[in-house]
Design a protein around this motif. Structure first.
Motif, PDB file in Angstrom:
ATOM      1  N   VAL A  12     -22.242 -31.193  30.158  1.00 26.21           N
ATOM      2  CA  VAL A  12     -23.706 -31.218  30.215  1.00 26.21           C
ATOM      3  C   VAL A  12     -24.364 -30.336  29.164  1.00 26.21           C
ATOM      4  O   VAL A  12     -25.120 -30.811  28.312  1.00 26.21           O
ATOM      5  N   GLY A  70     -20.038 -39.166  34.045  1.00 30.61           N
ATOM      6  CA  GLY A  70     -21.016 -38.520  33.173  1.00 30.61           C
ATOM      7  C   GLY A  70     -20.426 -38.153  31.828  1.00 30.61           C
ATOM      8  O   GLY A  70     -21.114 -38.211  30.799  1.00 30.61           O
ATOM      9  N   THR A 117     -28.236 -38.963  32.220  1.00 30.52           N
ATOM     10  CA  THR A 117     -27.888 -37.886  33.146  1.00 30.52           C
ATOM     11  C   THR A 117     -28.554 -38.090  34.497  1.00 30.52           C
ATOM     12  O   THR A 117     -27.951 -37.851  35.552  1.00 30.52           O
TER      13      THR A 117
END
Length: 226
Positions: free
Chosen positions: A77, A143, A111
């Protein structure tokens, strides 16, 4: 292109339904049993903090798992946000403001869909040596796969000379995501389809913004996005 977008959206929805219904559990379980030589399985679920902070709680054995941790790190992320953000900044500084915004929105959308799907979709349990692999329960879509594709696409737009290199990195990274036991095939497939949908939409919106008459560009002497 509209047809392709519709097909990709329908394919992602279909995958989500199939995962939730357990229709792909047999394939995923077979993958757990035979196609994850670098897996380091645990019964524990990844915490929210671990999903955000790079390498927090990561396992470093076997060696393939450790290699996958490093190779796929840019798709985590925060690193992906930093790398893609650098691309958005470069595009903006080159006068391509709309292109920068569109690719940033693609990252945010990917996301957001990932988080929403993982909260809403629970697949039937997968096991390894009798151990319930709880980390796979709410893992659709991947992801890492989504951000791998979006980071590679953003870099390719911002630095076209790097296209071959980022494509190679992305291809190996997606393969390692499965081989290292980060995600099942259905998770990876979902991530690929969603990422392809977002890339198609981003290209469509940026291509439409580029529909400026050549005479207008020549007179203004600029290549800025509208």
């Amino acid at each position: 292109m509209r047809l392709r977008v519709a097909v990709l959206a329908a394919a992602f929805a279909a995958l989500a339904v199939l995962v939730a219904a357990g229709s792909l559990t047999g394939i995923d379980q077979w993958s757990v049993d035979h196609l994850m030589p670098g897996a380091s399985f645990s019964a524990a679920k990844q915490t929210t903090v671990e999903s955000i902070v790079p390498l927090l709680g990561a396992h470093w054995h076997p060696w393939l798992h450790a290699a996958a941790n490093i190779w796929t790190l840019p798709a985590s992320v925060l690193p992906s946000l930093a790398i893609a953000g650098a691309g958005w900044l470069v595009l903006r500084r080159r006068g391509r403001r709309r292109t920068a915004v569109v690719w940033a929105l693609a990252w945010v959308a990917g996301t957001a869909v990932e988080v929403l799907c993982k909260a809403a979709i629970t697949r039937p349990a997968l096991h390894a040596d009798g151990l319930h692999l709880a980390g796979f329960d709410n893992a659709f879509p991947s992801g890492h796969t989504i951000r791998t594709v979006l980071v590679a696409a953003t870099i390719a737009v911002a630095w076209p000379a790097a296209r071959v290199w980022v494509a190679a990195w992305a291809g190996v990274g997606i393969l390692l995501t499965e081989l290292a036991g980060f995600h099942t095939p259905s998770d990876v497939a979902g991530g690929l389809v969603l990422a392809a949908l977002l890339v198609d939409l981003a290209r469509r919106w940026t291509d439409s913004s580029a529909q400026v008459p050549e005479s207008a560009r020549a007179s203004s002497g600029t290549h800025e996005d509208p």
